[in-house]
Design a protein around this motif. Structure first.
Motif: not given
Length: 165
Positions: A114-123, A144-158
């Motif tokens: 979905a993120v890739r498709a959205l970015l393709a719509e907006h070159p 991993t598709e963006v330059g600024h990934p932000v974690q919300v919460g405390d998922d240790p695996v993420l």
């Protein structure tokens, strides 16, 4: 999920439970639920809400990408100033949920697509300048598709994956 089902399968099962429910009634109930809950304390993760509002203030187009569905996400999008919602979409026949989804659940790799498709719509929009917020390791493909990934919460695996990246 406690028995080992993946998040996407749990999502499909969740929507099966809505089979036979009138979509308009669910939307109305969701709007009332959201209004009541959002008015109280602790509903929003305040730092994330503040960040989203700052993105909007700076002119960014906020897009919600979620495994949830329009009945719940529409009032949330209005509240946070999101211009678009990419989500799991329950199939409706004659105004009633069928229990199936239109397409795949918006989980994991579907979020990446979905993120890739959205970015393709907006070159003109560079992925390196985009932010994404996630609270579960299943959000990693999107993050991993963006330059600024932000974690919300405390998922240790993420956290471990984002730290490694």
């Amino acid at each position: 999920m406690a028995r080992g089902a993946c998040r996407a399968e749990a999502n499909r099962r969740f929507y099966r439970a809505w089979r036979g429910e009138p979509a308009a009634a669910v939307h109305a109930l969701a709007a009332r639920w959201f209004a009541a809950r959002a008015a109280g304390p602790g509903f929003f993760v305040e730092p994330t809400l503040a960040a989203l509002r700052e993105h909007v203030r700076r002119g960014a187009d906020v897009v919600l990408v979620s495994g949830s569905f329009p009945a719940v996400l529409t009032p949330l999008a209005e509240q946070v100033g999101a211009r678009r919602v990419l989500c799991s979409t329950p199939r409706v026949h004659r105004g009633v949920y069928t229990g199936a989804l239109l397409g795949a659940p918006m989980i994991g790799e579907a979020k990446r697509g979905a993120v890739r498709a959205l970015l393709a719509e907006h070159p003109d929009v560079r992925a390196a300048h985009c932010y994404a917020y996630g609270d579960h390791v299943s959000d990693l493909p999107m993050l991993t598709e963006v330059g600024h990934p932000v974690q919300v919460g405390d998922d240790p695996v993420l956290r471990a994956h984002l730290t490694a990246a």
